[in-house]
Design a protein around this motif. Structure first.
Motif, mmCIF file in Angstrom:
data_model
loop_
_atom_site.group_PDB
_atom_site.id
_atom_site.type_symbol
_atom_site.label_atom_id
_atom_site.label_comp_id
_atom_site.label_asym_id
_atom_site.label_seq_id
_atom_site.Cartn_x
_atom_site.Cartn_y
_atom_site.Cartn_z
ATOM 1 N N UNK A 170 0.830 -1.204 0.000
ATOM 2 C CA UNK A 170 0.000 0.000 0.000
ATOM 3 C C UNK A 170 0.862 1.250 0.000
ATOM 4 N N UNK A 171 1.957 1.238 0.732
ATOM 5 C CA UNK A 171 2.853 2.405 0.728
ATOM 6 C C UNK A 171 3.412 2.644 -0.672
ATOM 7 N N UNK A 172 3.786 1.563 -1.361
ATOM 8 C CA UNK A 172 4.299 1.742 -2.725
ATOM 9 C C UNK A 172 3.204 2.257 -3.652
ATOM 10 N N UNK A 173 2.003 1.714 -3.501
ATOM 11 C CA UNK A 173 0.863 2.162 -4.304
ATOM 12 C C UNK A 173 0.632 3.660 -4.112
ATOM 13 N N UNK A 174 0.612 4.094 -2.887
ATOM 14 C CA UNK A 174 0.385 5.519 -2.589
ATOM 15 C C UNK A 174 1.536 6.379 -3.099
ATOM 16 N N UNK A 175 2.760 5.845 -2.995
ATOM 17 C CA UNK A 175 3.910 6.581 -3.512
ATOM 18 C C UNK A 175 3.823 6.753 -5.022
ATOM 19 N N UNK A 176 3.425 5.693 -5.723
ATOM 20 C CA UNK A 176 3.303 5.777 -7.173
ATOM 21 C C UNK A 176 2.203 6.752 -7.577
ATOM 22 N N UNK A 177 1.113 6.770 -6.827
ATOM 23 C CA UNK A 177 0.068 7.756 -7.104
ATOM 24 C C UNK A 177 0.635 9.171 -7.019
ATOM 25 N N UNK A 178 1.451 9.424 -5.996
ATOM 26 C CA UNK A 178 2.030 10.749 -5.826
ATOM 27 C C UNK A 178 3.000 11.117 -6.926
ATOM 28 N N UNK A 179 3.841 10.163 -7.327
ATOM 29 C CA UNK A 179 4.805 10.430 -8.399
ATOM 30 C C UNK A 179 4.073 10.724 -9.706
ATOM 31 N N UNK A 180 3.086 9.903 -10.024
ATOM 32 C CA UNK A 180 2.355 10.115 -11.271
ATOM 33 C C UNK A 180 1.596 11.436 -11.245
ATOM 34 N N UNK A 181 1.089 11.813 -10.082
ATOM 35 C CA UNK A 181 0.410 13.101 -9.958
ATOM 36 C C UNK A 181 1.367 14.261 -10.259
ATOM 37 N N UNK A 182 2.614 14.139 -9.797
ATOM 38 C CA UNK A 182 3.586 15.201 -10.061
ATOM 39 C C UNK A 182 3.941 15.263 -11.547
ATOM 40 N N UNK A 183 3.907 14.127 -12.212
ATOM 41 C CA UNK A 183 4.208 14.083 -13.641
ATOM 42 C C UNK A 183 3.051 14.675 -14.447
ATOM 43 N N UNK A 184 1.830 14.219 -14.133
ATOM 44 C CA UNK A 184 0.658 14.619 -14.910
ATOM 45 C C UNK A 184 0.221 16.048 -14.619
#
Length: 256
Positions: free
Chosen positions: A115-129
C-alpha cells in the motif's frame, strides 16, 4: 459481431458507431454518473506512450475523453524521464484522464508495504501529470497477485461498483474472449472497454509484429538520444576548460 481489424481507422470507426448509437463515451471518473447507455473507455499503456499519445489525439478529434492508465514500473517506457513526462502531460492537454496502472508483481510482500508503494506511485504520477490521480487499474489482474486497493483510490477500474454496472471487454493480445464491444453495442449494454494503444495505433497486422514495431521505434528513439549525447559530450570537451573556470568562479572555489 466480427471485429478483426486493429488499426487507427478501425478504432475511430468503432467509436463512431457507439456515438452514432447514442452512447456517452466517458473516462473513469465520469463513468458511474454517465447516463445510459455509456461506454467507459480506458487504455492500459503497457508498451508505448508514443502510441498512447497517437490514440489520444485521434480521440480528441472525435471530441471523446478517456482514461490512460500509465505504468511507473515498466520495461518499455519511462514515464518519469523528460520525454515520458512530456507525453503524459500531452494526454492531459488533450483532455484525457491519467490513472495509475499498477503492477502487483513489482510490489513488496506485505499489504502494508504494498500500500505504501501504491500511494507513492500515485504521488509520483500526480507530479508528472500535473493533476490529481483519482483512478487506478491493476496490471494483469487475472494472472498476478490480487491486492485489493478499492478503498485506497477514488475509483479502481476493476472494483465491484464498476463491474456491477458495466460489462467488461478487453482487446488483450487482439484476441477477444466471449464478446466484442460490438456485441454489447447491439445489446445496448453499458460497457467498460479496455483498448490498448499498441494494438490499434501501430501499422503491423499481427500482435507479434505490432510489439516488434514498438520495440524498433524505441530503439530509434534511443539511437537518437545516443547521438545527441555524443554531440553534447564533444561540445563539452571542446569548452571544458572555460566551463570549469566558470563553475569554480560561481562557487568561489580557489584555483587548483
Amino acid at each position: 459481431m466480427p471485429l478483426t481489424e486493429f488499426n487507427p481507422r478501425a478504432y475511430v470507426g468503432l467509436l463512431k458507431r457507439f456515438l452514432d448509437a447514442g452512447y456517452s463515451i466517458v473516462p473513469a471518473m465520469r463513468a458511474l454518473a454517465a447516463p445510459p447507455p455509456a461506454l467507459f473507455l480506458r487504455h492500459d499503456v503497457d508498451f508505448s506512450l508514443i502510441r498512447a499519445v497517437a490514440m489520444a489525439e485521434a480521440e480528441h478529434e472525435l471530441g471523446v475523453s478517456s482514461t490512460y492508465y500509465v505504468m511507473l514500473a515498466n520495461d518499455y517506457y519511462n514515464a518519469v524521464a523528460g520525454p515520458g513526462r512530456q507525453m503524459v502531460r500531452r494526454l492531459v492537454e488533450l483532455g484525457h484522464e491519467v490513472g495509475l496502472h499498477w503492477d502487483s508483481e513489482t510490489y513488496p510482500g506485505t499489504r502494508e508495504a504494498a500500500l505504501r508503494q501504491f500511494q507513492s506511485e500515485l504521488g509520483v504520477l500526480e507530479s508528472i501529470a500535473g493533476q490529481a490521480i483519482r483512478t487506478a487499474s491493476q496490471h494483469r489482474p487475472a494472472s498476478s497477485e490480487f491486492l485489493n486497493f478499492d478503498n485506497d483510490v477514488e475509483l479502481e477500474a476493476y472494483s465491484t461498483v464498476v463491474r456491477a454496472r458495466f460489462a467488461y471487454v478487453s482487446d488483450s493480445a487482439m484476441r477477444w474472449r466471449e464478446k466484442t464491444p460490438l456485441d454489447y453495442l447491439s445489446e445496448r449494454r453499458d460497457v467498460q472497454f479496455t483498448a490498448h494503444p499498441v494494438w490499434w495505433f501501430t501499422e503491423a497486422v499481427s500482435a507479434e509484429d505490432k510489439l516488434r514495431e514498438v520495440v524498433r521505434e524505441q530503439h530509434r528513439v534511443r539511437d537518437t538520444l545516443c547521438e545527441e549525447s555524443i554531440q553534447r559530450m564533444n561540445r563539452g570537451l571542446a569548452t571544458r576548460e572555460a566551463n570549469d573556470a566558470k563553475f569554480k568562479a560561481q562557487r568561489g572555489w580557489a584555483k587548483d
